[in-house]
Design a protein around this motif. Structure first.
Motif, PDB file in Angstrom:
ATOM      1  N   LYS A  90      44.489  31.514  48.913  1.00  0.00           N
ATOM      2  CA  LYS A  90      43.865  32.218  50.321  1.00  0.00           C
ATOM      3  C   LYS A  90      42.752  31.262  49.825  1.00  0.00           C
ATOM      4  N   ARG A  91      42.224  31.387  48.518  1.00  0.00           N
ATOM      5  CA  ARG A  91      40.752  30.612  48.806  1.00  0.00           C
ATOM      6  C   ARG A  91      41.304  29.204  49.198  1.00  0.00           C
ATOM      7  N   GLU A  92      42.298  28.266  48.152  1.00  0.00           N
ATOM      8  CA  GLU A  92      42.942  27.688  48.152  1.00  0.00           C
ATOM      9  C   GLU A  92      43.044  26.425  50.090  1.00  0.00           C
ATOM     10  N   ALA A  93      43.763  27.489  50.922  1.00  0.00           N
ATOM     11  CA  ALA A  93      44.446  26.954  52.456  1.00  0.00           C
ATOM     12  C   ALA A  93      43.111  26.997  52.488  1.00  0.00           C
ATOM     13  N   ARG A  94      41.814  28.045  52.440  1.00  0.00           N
ATOM     14  CA  ARG A  94      40.685  28.204  53.417  1.00  0.00           C
ATOM     15  C   ARG A  94      39.831  27.163  52.895  1.00  0.00           C
ATOM     16  N   GLU A  95      40.003  26.846  51.798  1.00  0.00           N
ATOM     17  CA  GLU A  95      39.149  24.928  51.179  1.00  0.00           C
ATOM     18  C   GLU A  95      39.886  23.751  51.922  1.00  0.00           C
ATOM     19  N   LEU A  96      40.966  23.960  52.137  1.00  0.00           N
ATOM     20  CA  LEU A  96      41.422  22.819  53.076  1.00  0.00           C
ATOM     21  C   LEU A  96      41.885  22.973  54.267  1.00  0.00           C
ATOM     22  N   ARG A  97      41.399  23.412  55.104  1.00  0.00           N
ATOM     23  CA  ARG A  97      40.956  24.042  56.286  1.00  0.00           C
ATOM     24  C   ARG A  97      39.892  23.106  56.637  1.00  0.00           C
ATOM     25  N   ASP A  98      38.888  24.074  55.567  1.00  0.00           N
ATOM     26  CA  ASP A  98      37.346  23.520  55.828  1.00  0.00           C
ATOM     27  C   ASP A  98      37.430  22.427  55.599  1.00  0.00           C
TER      28      ASP A  98
ATOM     29  N   GLU B 234      23.633  45.300  31.645  1.00  0.00           N
ATOM     30  CA  GLU B 234      24.576  44.079  30.970  1.00  0.00           C
ATOM     31  C   GLU B 234      25.870  44.577  31.214  1.00  0.00           C
ATOM     32  N   ALA B 235      26.508  45.874  31.092  1.00  0.00           N
ATOM     33  CA  ALA B 235      27.491  46.455  31.799  1.00  0.00           C
ATOM     34  C   ALA B 235      28.321  45.634  32.694  1.00  0.00           C
ATOM     35  N   MET B 236      27.562  46.270  34.503  1.00  0.00           N
ATOM     36  CA  MET B 236      27.872  46.042  35.034  1.00  0.00           C
ATOM     37  C   MET B 236      28.191  44.909  35.376  1.00  0.00           C
ATOM     38  N   ASP B 237      26.982  44.116  35.244  1.00  0.00           N
ATOM     39  CA  ASP B 237      26.531  42.069  35.171  1.00  0.00           C
ATOM     40  C   ASP B 237      28.886  41.995  34.620  1.00  0.00           C
ATOM     41  N   ALA B 238      28.997  42.064  33.500  1.00  0.00           N
ATOM     42  CA  ALA B 238      30.174  42.006  32.617  1.00  0.00           C
ATOM     43  C   ALA B 238      31.408  42.207  33.353  1.00  0.00           C
ATOM     44  N   ALA B 239      31.189  43.737  33.894  1.00  0.00           N
ATOM     45  CA  ALA B 239      32.447  44.325  35.176  1.00  0.00           C
ATOM     46  C   ALA B 239      32.272  42.984  35.172  1.00  0.00           C
ATOM     47  N   ILE B 240      31.079  42.928  36.932  1.00  0.00           N
ATOM     48  CA  ILE B 240      31.141  42.042  37.642  1.00  0.00           C
ATOM     49  C   ILE B 240      31.940  40.421  37.303  1.00  0.00           C
ATOM     50  N   LYS B 241      31.654  39.988  36.093  1.00  0.00           N
ATOM     51  CA  LYS B 241      32.160  38.780  35.878  1.00  0.00           C
ATOM     52  C   LYS B 241      34.014  38.898  35.648  1.00  0.00           C
ATOM     53  N   ALA B 242      34.159  40.054  34.881  1.00  0.00           N
ATOM     54  CA  ALA B 242      35.257  39.836  34.598  1.00  0.00           C
ATOM     55  C   ALA B 242      35.893  40.295  35.739  1.00  0.00           C
ATOM     56  N   ARG B 243      35.676  41.205  37.040  1.00  0.00           N
ATOM     57  CA  ARG B 243      36.316  41.174  38.212  1.00  0.00           C
ATOM     58  C   ARG B 243      36.332  39.552  38.565  1.00  0.00           C
ATOM     59  N   PHE B 244      35.292  38.888  38.909  1.00  0.00           N
ATOM     60  CA  PHE B 244      35.582  37.743  39.287  1.00  0.00           C
ATOM     61  C   PHE B 244      37.015  36.605  38.671  1.00  0.00           C
ATOM     62  N   ALA B 245      36.833  37.055  37.551  1.00  0.00           N
ATOM     63  CA  ALA B 245      38.061  36.194  36.450  1.00  0.00           C
ATOM     64  C   ALA B 245      38.674  36.727  37.133  1.00  0.00           C
ATOM     65  N   ALA B 246      39.417  37.923  37.243  1.00  0.00           N
ATOM     66  CA  ALA B 246      40.669  38.203  37.564  1.00  0.00           C
ATOM     67  C   ALA B 246      41.353  38.067  39.309  1.00  0.00           C
ATOM     68  N   MET B 247      40.076  37.820  39.808  1.00  0.00           N
ATOM     69  CA  MET B 247      40.353  37.244  41.242  1.00  0.00           C
ATOM     70  C   MET B 247      40.641  35.772  41.233  1.00  0.00           C
ATOM     71  N   GLU B 248      39.835  35.462  40.283  1.00  0.00           N
ATOM     72  CA  GLU B 248      40.297  33.732  39.784  1.00  0.00           C
ATOM     73  C   GLU B 248      41.520  33.584  39.483  1.00  0.00           C
ATOM     74  N   ASN B 249      42.543  34.196  38.566  1.00  0.00           N
ATOM     75  CA  ASN B 249      43.637  34.270  37.562  1.00  0.00           C
ATOM     76  C   ASN B 249      44.568  34.993  39.657  1.00  0.00           C
ATOM     77  N   ASP B 250      43.744  35.750  40.013  1.00  0.00           N
ATOM     78  CA  ASP B 250      44.714  36.122  41.181  1.00  0.00           C
ATOM     79  C   ASP B 250      45.838  35.422  42.211  1.00  0.00           C
ATOM     80  N   PRO B 251      47.104  34.943  41.283  1.00  0.00           N
ATOM     81  CA  PRO B 251      47.778  33.838  42.633  1.00  0.00           C
ATOM     82  C   PRO B 251      47.231  33.981  43.870  1.00  0.00           C
ATOM     83  N   VAL B 252      47.708  34.993  44.709  1.00  0.00           N
ATOM     84  CA  VAL B 252      48.096  35.334  45.798  1.00  0.00           C
ATOM     85  C   VAL B 252      46.351  35.107  46.492  1.00  0.00           C
ATOM     86  N   LEU B 253      45.067  35.505  46.109  1.00  0.00           N
ATOM     87  CA  LEU B 253      43.907  35.034  46.021  1.00  0.00           C
ATOM     88  C   LEU B 253      43.651  33.961  46.315  1.00  0.00           C
ATOM     89  N   ARG B 254      44.085  32.802  44.870  1.00  0.00           N
ATOM     90  CA  ARG B 254      44.063  31.527  44.979  1.00  0.00           C
ATOM     91  C   ARG B 254      44.303  30.645  45.548  1.00  0.00           C
TER      92      ARG B 254
END
Length: 275
Positions: free
Chosen positions: A42-50, A20-40
């Motif tokens: 990059k993801r939006e640019a990739r989606e636009l190219r796709d 459960e702790a590992m699952d929570a850590a992974i979710k927290a990591r992904f949430a942080a990545m979602e909110n990271d402006p640089v990663l966001r």
């Protein structure tokens, strides 16, 4: 035995807590990545190219390409110079999917211009873009309304009939396409465009000699040979393998040098059929 069971239960509970702790850590990591402006970005640019089927973009072109993709995605028209740049300098990014999206934007804008101003040339150009956007039915709607306008001169009426005939051809109404092409040719006998339409329709209907004659008339009236060859390629792509063989064989007997490129077309078609 009771002590062993208690120990086992405790270890199992610890493993559940760890999972459960590992699952929570992974979710927290992904949430942080979602909110990271640089990663966001990059993801939006990739989606636009796709979205527009674009792969690698040269770093030299990347900023301008991404700006134009965002513009199209926001349904904003491109400047003519940007279209020229995409189709020449950044041609790898001028994909079929991006072209279709651009044609949709142009078609919609020109259709609106036709409705607002009554300019039949806007309707003619809108029809051409609707066809290239793979929406021939909308082209038929626009041209029907424009042809209903009274007092049209022969040149705009011929242009409307020609592009409407092309849309009829797109949806398989070949008799209607031929009638419109003949009407257009009667209105403007010196214009090559109705001749090109009639060449394609005649060949599709099986009239190879007549189609060849219409293409010759088109070239005599100013159609570029390169444009006629491209029209023939489009015709062949739409045709069955048997029809392709008949058309290629006929044109090669008429002018082996002029239509020599059809020999490689035949080989490529057979190879594609085996693959």
């Amino acid at each position: 035995i009771r002590m062993t069971k208690a120990k086992t239960d405790k270890e199992a509970a610890e493993r559940v807590k760890q999972a459960e702790a590992m699952d929570a850590a992974i979710k927290a990591r992904f949430a942080a990545m979602e909110n990271d402006p640089v990663l966001r970005r990059k993801r939006e640019a990739r989606e636009l190219r796709d979205r527009f089927d674009i792969g690698f973009v040269d770093s030299e072109y990347y900023p301008r390409v991404m700006r134009l993709l965002k513009q199209v995605a926001a349904e904003k028209r491109l400047r003519p110079e940007d279209v020229v740049w995409l189709s020449t300098e950044a041609s790898d990014c001028w994909t079929d999917r991006l072209q279709q999206a651009w044609h949709c934007l142009e078609a919609a804008a020109l259709s609106e211009e036709w409705k607002r101003t009554g300019d039949v040339w806007a309707a003619v150009n809108a029809s051409g873009h609707w066809r290239k956007a793979d929406q021939p039915e909308t082209a038929l709607e626009v041209t029907a309304a424009a042809l209903a306008k009274t007092g049209l001169d022969s040149k705009p009426r011929s242009a409307l009939s020609t592009t409407r005939g092309g849309a009829m051809r797109d949806i398989g109404r070949l008799a209607d396409a031929k009638a419109l092409g003949l009407d257009a040719h009667t209105l403007t006998p010196a214009d090559f465009r109705p001749c090109t339409l009639l060449g394609a329709v005649s060949m599709t209907l099986g009239g190879l000699a007549g189609g060849h004659d219409w293409y010759k008339k088109a070239e005599e009236r100013g159609a570029e040979r390169r444009a006629i060859d491209q029209d023939l390629r489009s015709l062949l792509v739409r045709s069955s393998s048997e029809a392709q063989e008949r058309i290629c064989a006929f044109l090669l007997t008429q002018d082996p040098e002029r239509f020599g490129w059809l020999r490689s077309w035949g080989r490529n078609s057979r190879a594609d059929g085996r693959s």
